[in-house]
Enzyme design. Sequence first.
Site, mmCIF file in Angstrom:
data_model
loop_
_atom_site.group_PDB
_atom_site.id
_atom_site.type_symbol
_atom_site.label_atom_id
_atom_site.label_comp_id
_atom_site.label_asym_id
_atom_site.label_seq_id
_atom_site.Cartn_x
_atom_site.Cartn_y
_atom_site.Cartn_z
ATOM 1 N N HIS A 205 -5.492 4.860 -4.282
ATOM 2 C CA HIS A 205 -4.571 3.624 -4.871
ATOM 3 C C HIS A 205 -4.416 3.671 -6.146
ATOM 4 C CE1 HIS A 205 -3.291 -0.186 -5.604
ATOM 5 N NE2 HIS A 205 -2.644 -0.469 -4.308
ATOM 6 N N GLU B 167 3.943 4.365 -4.091
ATOM 7 C CA GLU B 167 3.861 2.883 -4.584
ATOM 8 C C GLU B 167 4.262 3.103 -6.141
ATOM 9 O OE1 GLU B 167 1.362 0.242 -2.101
ATOM 10 O OE2 GLU B 167 -0.222 1.288 -3.371
ATOM 11 N N LYS C 152 -7.100 -5.870 -1.071
ATOM 12 C CA LYS C 152 -7.662 -5.699 -2.324
ATOM 13 C C LYS C 152 -9.037 -6.500 -2.466
ATOM 14 C CE LYS C 152 -3.519 -4.457 -4.157
ATOM 15 N NZ LYS C 152 -2.311 -4.372 -5.230
ATOM 16 N N ASN D 192 -3.082 -4.345 2.597
ATOM 17 C CA ASN D 192 -4.262 -4.037 1.671
ATOM 18 C C ASN D 192 -4.639 -5.470 1.255
ATOM 19 O OD1 ASN D 192 -5.883 -3.363 -0.400
ATOM 20 N ND2 ASN D 192 -4.482 -2.310 -1.577
ATOM 21 N N SER E 83 5.535 -4.664 -4.255
ATOM 22 C CA SER E 83 6.199 -6.179 -3.997
ATOM 23 C C SER E 83 6.928 -6.039 -2.603
ATOM 24 C CB SER E 83 7.026 -6.236 -5.094
ATOM 25 O OG SER E 83 6.144 -6.533 -6.315
ATOM 26 N N GLU F 274 -4.718 1.506 -8.383
ATOM 27 C CA GLU F 274 -5.672 0.631 -9.260
ATOM 28 C C GLU F 274 -6.807 1.499 -9.464
ATOM 29 O OE1 GLU F 274 -5.259 -3.052 -6.757
ATOM 30 O OE2 GLU F 274 -3.277 -3.029 -7.438
ATOM 31 N N GLY G 128 2.305 -5.649 -7.449
ATOM 32 C CA GLY G 128 1.950 -7.046 -7.931
ATOM 33 C C GLY G 128 2.808 -7.590 -8.917
HETATM 34 P P1 PGA Z 1 1.562 -5.578 -3.920
HETATM 35 O O1 PGA Z 1 0.732 -4.375 -3.860
HETATM 36 O O2 PGA Z 1 2.429 -5.665 -2.388
HETATM 37 O O3 PGA Z 1 1.014 -7.036 -4.171
HETATM 38 O O4 PGA Z 1 2.737 -5.163 -4.899
HETATM 39 C C1 PGA Z 1 0.991 -3.200 -2.998
HETATM 40 C C2 PGA Z 1 -0.330 -2.521 -3.368
HETATM 41 O O5 PGA Z 1 -0.852 -2.335 -4.129
HETATM 42 O O6 PGA Z 1 -0.587 -1.717 -2.231
#
Ligand code: PGA
Length: 254
Positions: A98, A170, A11, A9, A216, A100, A176
């Site tokens: 997601h 997640e 983003k 992803n 992560s 976010e 992140g």
């Molecule tokens: P990350 O993000 O690997 O940077 O933690 C995962 C995601 O949001 O899908």
Amino acid sequence: MRKKIIAGNWKMHKSFDEAMALTSEIVNMVGSEYNGSAKVVLIPPFVYVNSVSRMVNATTNIACGAQNCSNHASGAYTGEVSAAMIKSCGANYVIIGHSERRQYFAEHNLWLAQKIDAALANDLVAIYCVGETLEERESNTHFDVLKSQITEGLFHLTAAKMANVVVAYEPVWAIGTGKTATTAQAQEVHAFIRNLIAAKFGAETANNLTIQYGGSVKPENAAELFAAPDIDGALVGGAALQSRSFTDIVKAMP
Ligand code: PGA
């Protein structure tokens, strides 16, 4: 054997030229270095979906997806992108819900259920994201939160429709942050989700459901996560922005 899927992803990152370079590097590296069974999915921003799809659809094991879609089929919804548009640009996957989007754009389960319907009606695989916040985990309400996300997002579907759904667990506190859930924590939640699906749709649907872990994921922790019995791949953010680290995560899946 259920499908293993490693998705990147991207983003809201990368210029067009950077996105094209990353795609071609991943196509070359995965093509020459990876012999495993996982499907690889690149999930760029909408504006690059068409071009990325054209590059990956010539390969056998790499596909393209989008990060979101509208719950509407078409109409006067300025700024929105429909599932049919995504499909018509060559993508086969779409992320729905997601964290976010839940957090910054107030997307909630019932609205996400409509987006899943839109995705499935257009022959896209819906990658439905669920996960608890740190506060929810610390107050020990995470299983309740996950149960609502799963039941409200998915339980209106039929078992046949579930064949085109992937769940991504997640934990919000791991996205992140560099803080990965332990393999035991992730496995516990994946098994919990699979049991919920089994109770509603039956054992066969549950056994066939791909459940990805996200938060992560890096080359250093991917192999251990993928060895857990209910972890069927990863949804990768930060480490998907570089071809070397992303390909190394792919290679951790046998
Ligand atoms: P990350 O993000 O690997 O940077 O933690 C995962 C995601 O949001 O899908």
